[in-house]
Design a protein around this motif. Structure first.
Motif, PDB file in Angstrom:
ATOM      1  N   ASP A 142     -26.520 -21.813  76.912  1.00  0.00           N
ATOM      2  CA  ASP A 142     -26.733 -23.206  77.288  1.00  0.00           C
ATOM      3  C   ASP A 142     -26.793 -23.370  78.855  1.00  0.00           C
ATOM      4  OD1 ASP A 142     -27.832 -26.022  77.371  1.00  0.00           O
ATOM      5  OD2 ASP A 142     -26.134 -26.643  76.136  1.00  0.00           O
ATOM      6  N   GLU A 143     -27.947 -23.163  79.541  1.00  0.00           N
ATOM      7  CA  GLU A 143     -27.839 -23.314  80.974  1.00  0.00           C
ATOM      8  C   GLU A 143     -26.682 -22.562  81.496  1.00  0.00           C
ATOM      9  OE1 GLU A 143     -29.764 -26.580  82.448  1.00  0.00           O
ATOM     10  OE2 GLU A 143     -30.474 -27.428  80.825  1.00  0.00           O
ATOM     11  N   SER A 164     -30.062 -28.512  74.342  1.00  0.00           N
ATOM     12  CA  SER A 164     -28.809 -28.584  74.084  1.00  0.00           C
ATOM     13  C   SER A 164     -28.496 -28.444  72.527  1.00  0.00           C
ATOM     14  CB  SER A 164     -27.950 -29.368  74.875  1.00  0.00           C
ATOM     15  OG  SER A 164     -28.021 -29.002  76.185  1.00  0.00           O
TER      16      SER A 164
HETATM   17 MG   LIG Z   1     -28.638 -29.590  78.055  1.00  0.00          MG
END
Ligand SMILES: [Mg+2]
Ligand SMILES: Nc1ncnc2c1ncn2[C@@H]1O[C@H](COP(=O)(O)OP(=O)(O)O)[C@@H](O)[C@H]1O
Lengths: 255, 269
Positions: A154-155, A42
């Motif tokens: 991000d994910e 991240s």
């Molecule tokens: Mg993360």
């Protein structure tokens, strides 16, 4: 527009989160970043997107973003980050208003992106009325509305159940097939990585370094659930990550 | 294990979930009031409760009728309401403004939070003489007292509300290159609204308390003055009539805020 990372390193206080990252992100490709939790995925994405400044090294844009791109580096967040007090339409118009795009012009863009993400009927709905998968589709349409040169994800599917995740992966593949976009896609899910990535970057545990970049040549549209060669790649990635993940797990206990 | 299934007792699993989530129940609040009044009425009529300790609710009712027919009711209520409106509006809007500034700017926070903490616990009533010297004995000093008393709690709740705005939404705004002004008006303020409104519930109740205090210390008309007169004559019927008016004001303020919460915060899940 391509992106290049040159010797990126980052520390929070005394803690070194990553070091010596060199990476090319070519236009029109999806680059997946996988690695054990806490290895700085991240953080790396925030560095690429300019939300944080790297301690060492730099992120370079190579070439100009297309003129119609309102926000060249655009994020899609794991927790969707929709404004709960705005409708679907309002959440998308939020990112257009600052560019002076209102009224008919905004309407046209909003209708376009909602059609692309199959959300047309939900235009007036509030986020609280939507399921997780639909919220993430709203966030993706919001990202598409500003014509990003690179999408930083991000994910994006991690908060969703596995069926919804499969459906949204199909959606992403068909979006990309119709109009290839550039993306950096962070995930801890190797299955997502082999489904969506043209390149898969494997990071080591903290301090994060690039262990290997695996290219997956099979066209996105031809990849399917249960493909043998994809499963092999996935297995290969898992073997790369296994010791790192184990070690990372132990490290957390020792802290 | 399976061979003895039939011999074993069966019973359904006992329910132990539920609760801990407020639900809206109508009429219960009202019936508590009504029951209480009926009990008092019965008690005072039967002599079980002496007339010296509690006025009879129906007598308080008659006092209201008198107040109404003589026109005195509005003569007392209107000045009070206008003092409350002016003072509380001033104090609350200044408080929200300063609270937002504290929430947004670290220098203002560093400078003002200690000051606010220093004046918060001071009973504002104690400062009335000071306000009288500054603003005179007339309306202005009452406005100032109510405004000052509303200001401090509003500031504290407002900057708390700004602090509690979801940072990930602000990060989202920055990631789309929204201007600072857009982030404040479209993300921070709406996000702080629930906290600001629930803070106002407290501040406005404090405003009513200060209204009465201000009116007790020098006013010809007003509910505070009315209660003070009644109190000095030990006229319990009129005292209670005044108290009932105050309660009605409190309930009204709370209903107005409830209305705004419904209108503005319908997005909450
Ligand atoms: Mg993360
Ligand atoms: N703002 C921050 N301040 C201090 N430490 C941070 C911050 N953000 C992340 N970290 C730390 O940096 C490391 C990497 O975090 P992150 O990039 O979120 O990892 P990942 O996304 O790969 O799980 C973690 O150990 C985390 O605790």
């Amino acid at each position: 527009m391509d992106l290049r990372l040159e010797n990126i390193g980052h520390s929070y206080g005394d803690m070194e989160v990553m070091q010596g990252m060199d990476l090319e992100i070519p236009a029109g490709k999806i680059v997946c970043i996988v690695g054990p939790s806490g290895c700085g995925k991240s953080t790396l994405l925030r560095l690429i997107g300019g939300l944080e400044q790297p301690t060492t090294g730099r992120v370079l844009q190579i070439g100009e973003p297309p003129v119609e791109s309102l926000n060249p580096l655009t994020f899609v967040f794991q927790d969707f980050a929709l404004l709960p007090w705005r409708t679907v339409e309002g959440n998308i118009s939020l990112v257009l208003e600052d560019h002076g795009i209102r009224g008919k012009q905004a309407d046209a863009i909003i209708s376009g992106v909602l059609a692309r993400t199959k959300l047309t009927e939900f235009r007036k709905a509030l986020p609280k009325q939507l399921s997780g998968g639909m919220k993430q589709r709203v966030a993706i349409s919001r990202a598409l509305a500003v014509n990003p040169a690179v999408m930083l994800m991000d994910e994006p599917l991690s908060a969703l159940d596995s069926q919804t995740r499969e459906l949204l992966m199909d959606d992403l593949v068909s979006l990309w097939t119709r109009e290839p976009f550039t993306a950096v896609y962070v995930t801890h899910n190797l299955h997502e990585a082999v489904r969506l990535g043209h390149f898969i970057v494997v990071l080591s545990r903290r301090p994060g370094r690039i262990r290997e970049v695996v290219a997956v040549d099979k066209p996105l549209a031809e990849r399917e659930l249960g493909d043998v060669d994809l499963e092999q790649t996935q297995k290969y990635l898992w073997n790369l990550m296994r010791e790192e993940a184990l070690a990372a797990d132990k490290e957390l206990i020792n802290v | 294990m399976s061979d003895s299934v039939q011999a074993k007792q069966t019973k359904s699993v006992a329910f132990r979930g539920g609760g801990f989530s407020p639900i809206h129940i109508k009429w219960v609040g009202l019936s508590v009031f009504v029951t209480l009044i009926l009990v008092l009425e019965a008690g005072t009529r039967s002599g079980f409760i002496s007339n010296l300790t509690m006025p009879r609710p129906s007598d308080v009712g008659w006092t209201f009728v008198e107040l109404w027919t003589s026109g005195l009711l509005w003569k007392h209520v209107l000045p009070s309401v206008s003092r409350l409106l002016v003072g509380a509006t001033l104090g609350a809007s200044l408080g929200i403004g300063v609270g937002i500034l504290i929430g947004l700017f670290s220098y203002i926070r560093a400078g003002l939070v200690p000051l606010i903490s220093a004046i918060f616990p001071v009973p504002k009533i104690a400062l009335l003489p000071l306000f009288v010297i500054w603003f005179g004995i007339d309306e202005t000093s009452k406005y100032a007292l109510i405004a000052f008393g509303t200001f401090t709690p509003t500031v504290v709740s407002t900057f708390g509300a700004v602090d509690n705005v979801d940072r990930s939404l602000i990060r989202m705004g920055q990631s789309f290159s929204l201007s600072w002004f857009s982030i404040v008006t479209k993300i921070v303020l709406p996000g702080a609204m629930p906290g600001i409104l629930s803070g106002l519930r407290v501040s406005l109740a404090i405003a009513i308390i200060l209204l009465v205090a201000a009116e007790m210390l020098g006013a010809e008309y007003g509910i505070g003055a009315y209660i003070l007169q009644a109190g000095s004559l030990y006229d319990l019927e009129r005292l209670f009539a005044g108290v009932v008016i105050l309660s009605v004001m409190g309930v009204t303020v709370s209903a107005v805020i409830g209305f705004f919460e419904k209108r503005l915060l319908g997005w909450r899940s």
